[in-house]
Scaffold this motif. Sequence first.
Motif, PDB file in Angstrom:
ATOM      1  N   HIS A 265       0.696  -1.401   0.389  1.00 39.28           N
ATOM      2  CA  HIS A 265      -0.327  -0.257  -0.054  1.00 39.28           C
ATOM      3  C   HIS A 265       0.927   1.080   0.036  1.00 39.28           C
ATOM      4  O   HIS A 265       1.397   1.631   0.610  1.00 39.28           O
ATOM      5  CB  HIS A 265      -0.770  -0.307   1.494  1.00 39.28           C
ATOM      6  CG  HIS A 265      -1.643   1.245   1.012  1.00 39.28           C
ATOM      7  ND1 HIS A 265      -2.034   1.543   2.888  1.00 39.28           N
ATOM      8  CD2 HIS A 265      -2.534   1.963   0.844  1.00 39.28           C
ATOM      9  CE1 HIS A 265      -1.985   3.276   1.941  1.00 39.28           C
ATOM     10  NE2 HIS A 265      -3.020   3.026   1.014  1.00 39.28           N
ATOM     11  N   PRO A 266       0.751   1.961  -0.881  1.00 38.91           N
ATOM     12  CA  PRO A 266       1.514   3.068  -1.153  1.00 38.91           C
ATOM     13  C   PRO A 266       1.292   3.898  -0.126  1.00 38.91           C
ATOM     14  O   PRO A 266       3.041   5.136   0.423  1.00 38.91           O
ATOM     15  CB  PRO A 266       1.262   4.235  -3.146  1.00 38.91           C
ATOM     16  CG  PRO A 266       0.406   2.853  -3.235  1.00 38.91           C
ATOM     17  CD  PRO A 266      -0.135   2.460  -2.036  1.00 38.91           C
TER      18      PRO A 266
ATOM     19  N   GLY B  63       3.254   1.844   2.624  1.00 43.03           N
ATOM     20  CA  GLY B  63       4.522   1.035   2.397  1.00 43.03           C
ATOM     21  C   GLY B  63       4.081  -0.253   3.379  1.00 43.03           C
ATOM     22  O   GLY B  63       5.221  -1.225   3.632  1.00 43.03           O
ATOM     23  N   ARG B  64       2.838  -0.129   3.654  1.00 43.12           N
ATOM     24  CA  ARG B  64       1.986  -1.904   4.346  1.00 43.12           C
ATOM     25  C   ARG B  64       1.800  -2.794   3.854  1.00 43.12           C
ATOM     26  O   ARG B  64       1.338  -2.262   2.006  1.00 43.12           O
ATOM     27  CB  ARG B  64       1.298  -1.383   5.400  1.00 43.12           C
ATOM     28  CG  ARG B  64       2.047  -0.665   6.969  1.00 43.12           C
ATOM     29  CD  ARG B  64       0.994  -0.546   7.825  1.00 43.12           C
ATOM     30  NE  ARG B  64      -0.067  -1.819   8.536  1.00 43.12           N
ATOM     31  CZ  ARG B  64      -0.958  -1.843   9.054  1.00 43.12           C
ATOM     32  NH1 ARG B  64      -2.012  -0.449   9.737  1.00 43.12           N
ATOM     33  NH2 ARG B  64      -1.589  -2.992   9.388  1.00 43.12           N
ATOM     34  N   LYS B  65       2.365  -4.061   3.962  1.00 41.04           N
ATOM     35  CA  LYS B  65       1.746  -4.737   2.441  1.00 41.04           C
ATOM     36  C   LYS B  65      -0.249  -4.683   3.109  1.00 41.04           C
ATOM     37  O   LYS B  65       0.067  -5.485   3.727  1.00 41.04           O
ATOM     38  CB  LYS B  65       2.447  -5.730   3.264  1.00 41.04           C
ATOM     39  CG  LYS B  65       2.385  -6.939   1.551  1.00 41.04           C
ATOM     40  CD  LYS B  65       4.335  -8.297   1.153  1.00 41.04           C
ATOM     41  CE  LYS B  65       4.989  -6.846   0.950  1.00 41.04           C
ATOM     42  NZ  LYS B  65       6.100  -8.189   0.601  1.00 41.04           N
ATOM     43  N   CYS B  66      -0.905  -5.406   2.093  1.00 39.58           N
ATOM     44  CA  CYS B  66      -1.547  -6.070   2.043  1.00 39.58           C
ATOM     45  C   CYS B  66      -2.441  -7.317   1.205  1.00 39.58           C
ATOM     46  O   CYS B  66      -1.585  -7.654   0.198  1.00 39.58           O
ATOM     47  CB  CYS B  66      -2.917  -4.975   1.815  1.00 39.58           C
ATOM     48  SG  CYS B  66      -2.330  -4.006   0.170  1.00 39.58           S
ATOM     49  N   LEU B  67      -3.429  -7.754   1.662  1.00 40.88           N
ATOM     50  CA  LEU B  67      -3.966  -8.804   0.761  1.00 40.88           C
ATOM     51  C   LEU B  67      -4.665  -8.807   0.119  1.00 40.88           C
ATOM     52  O   LEU B  67      -6.030  -8.164   0.518  1.00 40.88           O
ATOM     53  CB  LEU B  67      -3.911 -10.147   2.307  1.00 40.88           C
ATOM     54  CG  LEU B  67      -5.318 -11.408   1.013  1.00 40.88           C
ATOM     55  CD1 LEU B  67      -3.463 -12.639   0.634  1.00 40.88           C
ATOM     56  CD2 LEU B  67      -5.451 -12.265   2.281  1.00 40.88           C
ATOM     57  N   PHE B  68      -4.720  -8.801  -1.557  1.00 36.87           N
ATOM     58  CA  PHE B  68      -5.257  -7.935  -2.231  1.00 36.87           C
ATOM     59  C   PHE B  68      -6.072  -8.554  -3.140  1.00 36.87           C
ATOM     60  O   PHE B  68      -5.829  -9.348  -4.368  1.00 36.87           O
ATOM     61  CB  PHE B  68      -4.772  -6.913  -3.302  1.00 36.87           C
ATOM     62  CG  PHE B  68      -5.006  -5.708  -3.968  1.00 36.87           C
ATOM     63  CD1 PHE B  68      -5.801  -4.731  -2.978  1.00 36.87           C
ATOM     64  CD2 PHE B  68      -5.513  -6.034  -5.314  1.00 36.87           C
ATOM     65  CE1 PHE B  68      -6.576  -4.448  -3.872  1.00 36.87           C
ATOM     66  CE2 PHE B  68      -5.914  -5.506  -6.299  1.00 36.87           C
ATOM     67  CZ  PHE B  68      -6.939  -4.084  -5.476  1.00 36.87           C
TER      68      PHE B  68
ATOM     69  N   GLY C  16      -6.632   5.481  -9.797  1.00 38.88           N
ATOM     70  CA  GLY C  16      -5.016   4.827  -9.732  1.00 38.88           C
ATOM     71  C   GLY C  16      -4.617   5.708 -10.068  1.00 38.88           C
ATOM     72  O   GLY C  16      -4.704   6.236 -11.703  1.00 38.88           O
ATOM     73  N   ASP C  17      -3.392   5.067  -9.292  1.00 45.59           N
ATOM     74  CA  ASP C  17      -1.664   6.372 -10.670  1.00 45.59           C
ATOM     75  C   ASP C  17      -1.233   5.081 -11.675  1.00 45.59           C
ATOM     76  O   ASP C  17      -0.094   5.675 -12.453  1.00 45.59           O
ATOM     77  CB  ASP C  17      -0.213   6.288  -9.406  1.00 45.59           C
ATOM     78  CG  ASP C  17      -0.834   7.158  -8.246  1.00 45.59           C
ATOM     79  OD1 ASP C  17      -1.759   7.813  -8.328  1.00 45.59           O
ATOM     80  OD2 ASP C  17      -0.534   7.235  -7.315  1.00 45.59           O
ATOM     81  N   GLY C  18      -2.059   4.195 -12.107  1.00 45.36           N
ATOM     82  CA  GLY C  18      -1.284   3.539 -13.309  1.00 45.36           C
ATOM     83  C   GLY C  18      -1.916   2.030 -13.508  1.00 45.36           C
ATOM     84  O   GLY C  18      -2.242   1.744 -12.219  1.00 45.36           O
ATOM     85  N   PRO C  19      -1.359   0.829 -13.660  1.00 48.14           N
ATOM     86  CA  PRO C  19      -1.385  -0.260 -13.909  1.00 48.14           C
ATOM     87  C   PRO C  19      -0.231  -0.593 -12.848  1.00 48.14           C
ATOM     88  O   PRO C  19       0.546  -0.515 -12.306  1.00 48.14           O
ATOM     89  CB  PRO C  19      -1.108  -0.770 -15.080  1.00 48.14           C
ATOM     90  CG  PRO C  19      -0.732   0.016 -16.111  1.00 48.14           C
ATOM     91  CD  PRO C  19      -0.859   1.696 -15.360  1.00 48.14           C
ATOM     92  N   THR C  20      -1.012  -2.249 -12.336  1.00 48.06           N
ATOM     93  CA  THR C  20      -0.514  -2.366 -11.043  1.00 48.06           C
ATOM     94  C   THR C  20       1.145  -3.742 -11.780  1.00 48.06           C
ATOM     95  O   THR C  20       1.784  -4.164 -10.394  1.00 48.06           O
ATOM     96  CB  THR C  20      -0.864  -2.913  -9.453  1.00 48.06           C
ATOM     97  OG1 THR C  20      -1.983  -3.697 -10.568  1.00 48.06           O
ATOM     98  CG2 THR C  20      -2.185  -1.878  -8.628  1.00 48.06           C
ATOM     99  N   VAL C  21       0.513  -3.998 -12.852  1.00 43.60           N
ATOM    100  CA  VAL C  21       1.581  -5.512 -13.575  1.00 43.60           C
ATOM    101  C   VAL C  21       1.990  -4.578 -14.970  1.00 43.60           C
ATOM    102  O   VAL C  21       0.668  -4.290 -16.002  1.00 43.60           O
ATOM    103  CB  VAL C  21       0.944  -6.520 -13.042  1.00 43.60           C
ATOM    104  CG1 VAL C  21       1.733  -7.160 -14.017  1.00 43.60           C
ATOM    105  CG2 VAL C  21       0.876  -7.161 -11.549  1.00 43.60           C
ATOM    106  N   VAL C  22       2.665  -4.660 -14.596  1.00 43.37           N
ATOM    107  CA  VAL C  22       2.958  -4.320 -16.937  1.00 43.37           C
ATOM    108  C   VAL C  22       3.608  -5.493 -17.032  1.00 43.37           C
ATOM    109  O   VAL C  22       4.919  -5.572 -16.597  1.00 43.37           O
ATOM    110  CB  VAL C  22       3.856  -3.045 -16.601  1.00 43.37           C
ATOM    111  CG1 VAL C  22       4.060  -2.458 -18.183  1.00 43.37           C
ATOM    112  CG2 VAL C  22       2.970  -1.668 -16.733  1.00 43.37           C
TER     113      VAL C  22
ATOM    114  N   PRO D 267       6.393  -1.303  -8.870  1.00 41.42           N
ATOM    115  CA  PRO D 267       6.262  -0.515  -7.496  1.00 41.42           C
ATOM    116  C   PRO D 267       5.868   0.750  -7.469  1.00 41.42           C
ATOM    117  O   PRO D 267       5.856   1.315  -8.397  1.00 41.42           O
ATOM    118  CB  PRO D 267       7.663  -0.675  -6.887  1.00 41.42           C
ATOM    119  CG  PRO D 267       7.775  -0.730  -8.379  1.00 41.42           C
ATOM    120  CD  PRO D 267       7.593  -1.075  -9.382  1.00 41.42           C
ATOM    121  N   GLY D 268       4.860   0.780  -5.591  1.00 37.24           N
ATOM    122  CA  GLY D 268       4.473   2.357  -5.549  1.00 37.24           C
ATOM    123  C   GLY D 268       3.644   2.520  -5.967  1.00 37.24           C
ATOM    124  O   GLY D 268       3.060   3.649  -6.421  1.00 37.24           O
TER     125      GLY D 268
END
Length: 328
Positions: free
Chosen positions: A232-233, A236-241, A314-320, A326-327
Amino acid sequence: MNSKKDLLSNCIEGFQFARALAAFELERSTPLDISIEPLGKDFFARVCGVSFKSPPSGGVKKTIVEAINKYSVLVFPDAAPTEEEHLAFGRAFGELQLTSSSVSGKRKRRIRAEFADVSNLDLNGRVLPADSRLAHNKQANQLWHSDASFRKTPSKFSFLAGIRLPPSGGETEFVDLRAVWDALPEKTKQECEGKIAVHSLLASRRRVGFHDFNEEERAAYSHAPHPLARVHPGSGRKCLFVGSHADFIDGNDEVTGRQFLDELLEFATQERFIYSHKWTPGEVIMWDNRCVIHRGRPWDMSVIREMRRVTVDGDGPTVVDGSIVPGI
Ligand code: OGA
Ligand code: MN
């Protein structure tokens, strides 16, 4: 007596002081008239003293962003924004997403395209028959989800305004996926790391009995890859999406992947992680879709429940190209 030079330097000092004061007002962490009251431990807070009459100024916006980064969900009581105020408030946090009228085809809308019509009303403002196609489609809101995770660029913030609410039922429930990640067994965390879940609107609609999508819809909403362990930008914590749009896991066979996703969603939605909100008209709830899933609860569908939502992209695709960005 002051010389001209003294007067000038006093003036300059006064000006500098005023500037410093203005900068302080802008920068200080919480403007004095705003209060933030956590209702859960470090999740879900009530924010009082924010007016929706104009978009949030620098200091107010900064306070809200800090609060959402910490608490993930914020309720603003007595916000009661007009449509224009609602749009302007959302826009202060980024570009708004236009909603898709995908499943129901290119239907006419009751409210403008920047709003998600979270109501059981037809075009004329009458209660939709509970067995109508549109009412049925809207019931997908009662499945746990992160808004628009079926898009390659998923949503950032949602702002849902409660307008007319049923006397009972119709609560909205939230889960902070960072707390869920923290509570996962170490072995499960390892199984999730690096994995990519493919989300799809078709997957969640299938769960409420919709199957007939046209080619355009299939292409637009069927393959949105997102990391299962998402950072999570804002914190900075991780989440189970996870959520009901998550369809399968890249590289796994369909059944194994789906089973794993179901188990994870079941874990994430245990009672201990859920915050249930009973609405009062005039409230606006803001949540961060990057680390929160939510769902609506049933109510007597013959009674009006009227809400509208704006959603910040959102700020963009999470996967390219198969790699996690990242971020985002
Ligand atoms: C939404 C949503 C749930 C509800 O507006 O995104 O999922 O309680 N709402 O209606
Ligand atoms: Mn939603």
